[in-house]
Scaffold this motif. Structure first.
Motif, PDB file in Angstrom:
ATOM      1  N   THR A   1      15.322  -6.615   8.966  1.00 51.31           N
ATOM      2  CA  THR A   1      16.487  -6.460   9.844  1.00 51.31           C
ATOM      3  C   THR A   1      16.106  -5.818  11.172  1.00 51.31           C
ATOM      4  N   ALA A   2      14.821  -5.683  11.425  1.00 57.77           N
ATOM      5  CA  ALA A   2      14.337  -5.076  12.667  1.00 57.77           C
ATOM      6  C   ALA A   2      14.603  -5.993  13.855  1.00 57.77           C
ATOM      7  N   THR A   3      14.583  -5.408  15.032  1.00 61.20           N
ATOM      8  CA  THR A   3      14.692  -6.177  16.267  1.00 61.20           C
ATOM      9  C   THR A   3      13.470  -5.881  17.100  1.00 61.20           C
ATOM     10  N   PRO A   4      12.662  -6.856  17.436  1.00 60.38           N
ATOM     11  CA  PRO A   4      12.769  -8.261  17.045  1.00 60.38           C
ATOM     12  C   PRO A   4      12.467  -8.428  15.564  1.00 60.38           C
ATOM     13  N   PRO A   5      12.922  -9.518  14.971  1.00 64.73           N
ATOM     14  CA  PRO A   5      12.750  -9.712  13.528  1.00 64.73           C
ATOM     15  C   PRO A   5      11.290  -9.866  13.119  1.00 64.73           C
ATOM     16  N   CYS A   6      11.013  -9.404  11.918  1.00 63.84           N
ATOM     17  CA  CYS A   6       9.688  -9.538  11.319  1.00 63.84           C
ATOM     18  C   CYS A   6       9.850 -10.299  10.015  1.00 63.84           C
ATOM     19  N   GLN A   7       8.775 -10.897   9.549  1.00 66.11           N
ATOM     20  CA  GLN A   7       8.807 -11.649   8.299  1.00 66.11           C
ATOM     21  C   GLN A   7       7.828 -11.027   7.311  1.00 66.11           C
ATOM     22  N   VAL A   8       8.330 -10.623   6.143  1.00 60.81           N
ATOM     23  CA  VAL A   8       7.453 -10.141   5.078  1.00 60.81           C
ATOM     24  C   VAL A   8       6.847 -11.369   4.415  1.00 60.81           C
ATOM     25  N   VAL A   9       5.521 -11.490   4.504  1.00 65.69           N
ATOM     26  CA  VAL A   9       4.839 -12.670   3.962  1.00 65.69           C
ATOM     27  C   VAL A   9       4.296 -12.425   2.559  1.00 65.69           C
ATOM     28  N   ALA A  10       4.167 -11.152   2.154  1.00 62.79           N
ATOM     29  CA  ALA A  10       3.649 -10.849   0.815  1.00 62.79           C
ATOM     30  C   ALA A  10       3.929  -9.393   0.475  1.00 62.79           C
ATOM     31  N   GLU A  11       3.957  -9.116  -0.838  1.00 65.08           N
ATOM     32  CA  GLU A  11       4.099  -7.754  -1.340  1.00 65.08           C
ATOM     33  C   GLU A  11       3.023  -7.514  -2.391  1.00 65.08           C
ATOM     34  N   ALA A  12       2.453  -6.322  -2.365  1.00 58.69           N
ATOM     35  CA  ALA A  12       1.408  -5.952  -3.320  1.00 58.69           C
ATOM     36  C   ALA A  12       1.773  -4.637  -3.990  1.00 58.69           C
ATOM     37  N   CYS A  13       1.375  -4.506  -5.266  1.00 59.52           N
ATOM     38  CA  CYS A  13       1.643  -3.258  -5.986  1.00 59.52           C
ATOM     39  C   CYS A  13       0.365  -2.472  -6.265  1.00 59.52           C
ATOM     40  N   THR A  14      -0.797  -3.007  -5.869  1.00 57.52           N
ATOM     41  CA  THR A  14      -2.069  -2.285  -5.985  1.00 57.52           C
ATOM     42  C   THR A  14      -2.865  -2.508  -4.701  1.00 57.52           C
ATOM     43  N   ALA A  15      -3.811  -1.624  -4.457  1.00 53.53           N
ATOM     44  CA  ALA A  15      -4.660  -1.769  -3.273  1.00 53.53           C
ATOM     45  C   ALA A  15      -5.503  -3.041  -3.369  1.00 53.53           C
ATOM     46  N   GLN A  16      -5.993  -3.348  -4.562  1.00 54.09           N
ATOM     47  CA  GLN A  16      -6.796  -4.556  -4.756  1.00 54.09           C
ATOM     48  C   GLN A  16      -5.973  -5.811  -4.440  1.00 54.09           C
ATOM     49  N   GLN A  17      -4.742  -5.827  -4.909  1.00 50.18           N
ATOM     50  CA  GLN A  17      -3.867  -6.962  -4.631  1.00 50.18           C
ATOM     51  C   GLN A  17      -3.565  -7.056  -3.138  1.00 50.18           C
ATOM     52  N   ALA A  18      -3.408  -5.912  -2.472  1.00 48.57           N
ATOM     53  CA  ALA A  18      -3.159  -5.907  -1.029  1.00 48.57           C
ATOM     54  C   ALA A  18      -4.331  -6.527  -0.275  1.00 48.57           C
ATOM     55  N   LEU A  19      -5.554  -6.199  -0.676  1.00 52.02           N
ATOM     56  CA  LEU A  19      -6.729  -6.783  -0.036  1.00 52.02           C
ATOM     57  C   LEU A  19      -6.762  -8.298  -0.227  1.00 52.02           C
ATOM     58  N   GLN A  20      -6.463  -8.735  -1.432  1.00 49.05           N
ATOM     59  CA  GLN A  20      -6.458 -10.173  -1.721  1.00 49.05           C
ATOM     60  C   GLN A  20      -5.392 -10.892  -0.888  1.00 49.05           C
ATOM     61  N   LEU A  21      -4.174 -10.348  -0.867  1.00 54.16           N
ATOM     62  CA  LEU A  21      -3.088 -10.981  -0.140  1.00 54.16           C
ATOM     63  C   LEU A  21      -3.303 -10.951   1.373  1.00 54.16           C
ATOM     64  N   ALA A  22      -3.921  -9.892   1.866  1.00 58.06           N
ATOM     65  CA  ALA A  22      -4.226  -9.828   3.306  1.00 58.06           C
ATOM     66  C   ALA A  22      -5.193 -10.945   3.683  1.00 58.06           C
ATOM     67  N   GLY A  23      -6.165 -11.217   2.811  1.00 57.22           N
ATOM     68  CA  GLY A  23      -7.104 -12.299   3.069  1.00 57.22           C
ATOM     69  C   GLY A  23      -6.455 -13.668   3.020  1.00 57.22           C
ATOM     70  N   GLU A  24      -5.446 -13.819   2.186  1.00 57.01           N
ATOM     71  CA  GLU A  24      -4.751 -15.107   2.055  1.00 57.01           C
ATOM     72  C   GLU A  24      -3.745 -15.350   3.171  1.00 57.01           C
ATOM     73  N   HIS A  25      -3.014 -14.306   3.572  1.00 47.91           N
ATOM     74  CA  HIS A  25      -1.885 -14.475   4.494  1.00 47.91           C
ATOM     75  C   HIS A  25      -2.183 -14.060   5.935  1.00 47.91           C
TER      76      HIS A  25
END
Length: 63
Positions: free
Chosen positions: A23-47
């Motif tokens: 709901t920020a201005t300008p709008p942003c899009q959440v492309v992924a959510e991670a629940c662990t640091a390892q998952q965050a690294l993987q998703l950052a590489g993908e997205h």
């Protein structure tokens, strides 16, 4: 549009931050959510998000 990856081990926190980000201005899009640091690294590489909002204290590895 700015793309965002959310990383936090608490689902309620991720949901609240998602609501703020989307709901920020300008709008942003959440492309992924991670629940662990390892998952965050993987998703950052993908997205390739523009921004990563990362909890610095998560199980396993720290932010």
């Amino acid at each position: 549009m700015t793309t965002v990856l959310l990383a936090d081990d608490h689902a309620a926190i991720r949901a609240g931050v998602r609501m703020i980000v989307e709901t920020a201005t300008p709008p942003c899009q959440v492309v992924a959510e991670a629940c662990t640091a390892q998952q965050a690294l993987q998703l950052a590489g993908e997205h390739h998000p523009d921004v990563v909002l990362l909890d610095i204290r998560m199980p396993g590895n720290s932010g």
